[in-house]
Design an enzyme around this catalytic site. Structure first.
Site, mmCIF file in Angstrom:
data_model
loop_
_atom_site.group_PDB
_atom_site.id
_atom_site.type_symbol
_atom_site.label_atom_id
_atom_site.label_comp_id
_atom_site.label_asym_id
_atom_site.label_seq_id
_atom_site.Cartn_x
_atom_site.Cartn_y
_atom_site.Cartn_z
ATOM 1 N N GLU A 124 5.988 -1.864 -9.230
ATOM 2 C CA GLU A 124 5.564 -1.136 -10.426
ATOM 3 C C GLU A 124 6.706 -0.824 -11.397
ATOM 4 O O GLU A 124 6.818 0.281 -11.904
ATOM 5 C CB GLU A 124 4.879 0.175 -10.015
ATOM 6 C CG GLU A 124 3.664 -0.069 -9.155
ATOM 7 C CD GLU A 124 3.040 1.205 -8.615
ATOM 8 O OE1 GLU A 124 1.806 1.269 -8.600
ATOM 9 O OE2 GLU A 124 3.762 2.114 -8.202
HETATM 10 C C1 TNX Z 1 1.130 2.332 -5.431
HETATM 11 S S1 TNX Z 1 1.874 0.352 -3.564
HETATM 12 C C2 TNX Z 1 2.468 2.505 -5.168
HETATM 13 C C3 TNX Z 1 2.967 3.829 -4.766
HETATM 14 C C4 TNX Z 1 1.877 4.844 -4.762
HETATM 15 C C5 TNX Z 1 0.641 4.263 -4.179
HETATM 16 C C6 TNX Z 1 -0.472 5.243 -4.044
HETATM 17 C C7 TNX Z 1 3.192 0.488 -4.198
HETATM 18 C C8 TNX Z 1 4.137 -0.505 -3.797
HETATM 19 N N1 TNX Z 1 3.365 1.479 -5.067
HETATM 20 O O1 TNX Z 1 4.010 4.210 -5.611
HETATM 21 O O2 TNX Z 1 2.295 5.934 -4.012
HETATM 22 O O3 TNX Z 1 0.210 3.212 -4.993
HETATM 23 O O4 TNX Z 1 -1.558 4.689 -3.385
#
Ligand code: TNX
Length: 541
Positions: free
Chosen positions: A354
């Protein structure tokens, strides 16, 4: 006068010894009563039937008899190995509180006398691998033979699960401590069977983390992925950048948090605790995104030289290290160097998810440099699947699949790297079970115990064949998880299912059989003090 006292004491001691010897004989002969006298228990409530093991063993051959652990039992290991003695002691520590037997770990060359437990690597079958074991229960003896100590450790979890549920109680229980006889030959399908714990969104004490790890061990999981940094908090002391922990460790979701970081000594203590359970700890420092806590702690890490305020909300995708600044790479190098020195495992997790405030070109440039840094400390890089975008992705690097759509996992495979499976809509422990579940999120969907169980790591992503799958991991993100009891509620009963997907053969696996086996673990989880969710799709005993 003194002589008389001495003589009386001597007689007293002799009488005691004779009594003790007799009682050993009596209880031993009780134990060894012909098996025809002992009805074969049916695999119901708390009997620890041979068929109720999670993860399901590769092969079980029942012989229809029973072994009753006598109050004289001890645990025997081969001499001269402190490692085996420690494994024996782990088992003794699990069995002694409920049985009250005060079992000791003793050494022996060759099988011990009847009525004991024997753990050995002598004659261990190398074809069962490092974690494989053979467990043989006769009406006389319980024997685990493994090629490596790790296999013995996995095997003693099977012993625990074959004993009645009350064995997990921390207070003395009546028994009898019966096991069905037979032979189990067992080894894992995948080499990585993990769970991730996010201690950044909410901080958890060393005690809570250890408890999470110890429960993982019960289901033969072998990797603990420790999510140590995120926008809301930095949780590990880095000596060359102390404000990360001292300032960046002062918040969590919802507000401030006092001293919410682990000292390096505490981190090492957790590493050793995991290691003694044959669980590898993989630390994660998330970057270049998910770094607000670091950016708030050191102004120079920001492109504009201004430190943002600390963050206590739950948004994602807004923070980034400054890709173009040389100091960013000094920072990464220092952090990875200090962590690598404290971490015996091969993998360093560098996040990489992200990073939506970073351009793809910047992202690729950044992760490529991070891979070089990780490798310079003799470690292998693992990151969330976005890292597959870098041109020079090493075959030794691992992409952790999580996206529900548009996966980068096939790209990783094309570049020769392995994939760790954590599909968010199947394996995220922070997803709600049902719409009304009081904790958790829903962005990846609802995951009840059945949904969490019914998928296969080797077929879930097209373009990622089983041969490219390193294993399975279930992450517990903690935006909404605050207490130990919350952790339990989200991880159990789903985590044992992921343990089974990672360990057991895919052939013959089906929900209708599994749910009954899982239901038999209700009393076990209760005895272990786990606040599990009584999902109604499971017929709980
Ligand atoms: C996505 S999955 C994220 C996390 C969040 C999560 C909550 C991922 C690699 N990153 O930063 O905590 O969703 O479900």
């Amino acid at each position: 006068m003194q002589k008389n006292i001495f003589r009386t004491a001597l007689v007293f001691v002799l009488v005691l010894m004779i009594l003790a010897a007799n009682s050993i004989q009596v209880s031993a002969s009780d134990t060894l009563a012909p098996k025809t006298k002992t009805p074969t228990p049916t695999p119901t409530s708390g009997t620890g039937a041979i068929g109720n093991i999670i993860p399901m063993p590769v092969s079980i051959t029942s012989t229809g008899g029973s072994f009753v652990l006598p109050n004289t039992a001890d645990i025997y290991v081969e001499p001269g190995t402190a490692e085996l003695t420690a494994i024996g002691q782990y088992l003794a520590d699990k069995l002694n509180p409920s049985t009250g037997y005060g079992m000791q770990v003793l050494t022996t060359t060759g099988a011990p006398a009847n009525g004991n437990i024997y753990l050995t690597t002598v004659g261990g079958d190398p074809t069962l691998g490092d974690e494989g074991y053979q467990l043989t229960v006769t009406s006389n003896l319980v024997t685990v033979v493994a090629f490596k100590p790790a296999g013995l450790f996995r095997g003693i979890q099977t012993i625990r699960q074959m004993l009645p549920s009350a064995i997990e109680s921390t207070t003395p229980q009546p028994g009898p401590w019966m096991m069905n006889t037979g032979t189990i030959r067992d080894y894992p399908r995948f080499s990585w069977r993990g769970s991730m714990l996010d201690v950044a969104r909410h901080f958890f004490s060393v005690t809570d983390v250890k408890r999470y790890i110890d429960l993982m061990a019960y289901y033969k999981l072998n990797v603990f992925h420790f999510h140590l940094s995120d926008d809301q908090g930095w949780r590990i002391m880095i000596n060359s950048w102390p404000n990360l922990a001292l300032y960046g460790g002062g918040t969590q979701v919802g507000g401030t948090c006092t001293n919410c970081y682990y000292t390096q000594a505490q981190y090492s203590d957790i590493v050793a605790y995991a290691q003694s359970r044959y669980i590898t700890l993989v630390p994660e420092i998330d970057m270049p995104g998910h770094t607000n806590a670091a950016l708030a702690s050191y102004a120079e890490l920001n492109c504009n030289g201004v430190a943002p305020a600390r963050y206590t909300g739950t948004n994602v995708g807004f923070s980034s290290l400054c890709i173009s600044k040389p100091i960013t790479y000094t920072f990464v190098d220092d952090v990875i160097r200090e962590l690598a020195a404290l971490t015996p495992g091969t993998y360093m997790h560098v996040g990489g998810d992200e990073a939506s405030s970073t351009t793809t070109a910047d992202y690729v440039s950044f992760v490529s440099q991070v891979q070089t840094i990780v490798q310079s400390y003799g470690k292998q890089m693992i990151g969330w699947e976005e890292i597959a975008q870098i041109n020079g992705l090493s075959a030794s690097s691992v992409a952790q699949h999580w996206n529900t759509t548009d996966s980068f996992a096939p790209t990783a495979v094309q570049k020769g790297a392995k994939v760790l499976m954590s599909p968010a809509h199947k394996a995220y422990l922070d997803m709600k079970y049902y719409r009304k579940t009081p904790l958790g999120q829903t962005w990846a969907g609802l995951i009840n115990t059945q949904t969490g169980y019914e998928w296969d790591p080797a077929t879930i992503v097209s373009g990622v064949p089983g041969s490219s799958v390193l294993g399975v991991e279930a992450p517990l993100w903690t935006e909404t998880i605050v207490t130990r009891s919350d952790m339990d509620f989200m991880a159990y009963p789903r985590l044992p299912g992921y343990a089974e997907l990672g360990w057991s053969p895919v052939t013959g696996r089906n929900w209708s059989e599994y749910k009954v086996r899982l239901g038999s673990h209700g009393p076990r989880l209760t005895a272990l003090g786990v606040n599990f969710y009584r999902d109604t799709v499971v017929p709980w005993q």
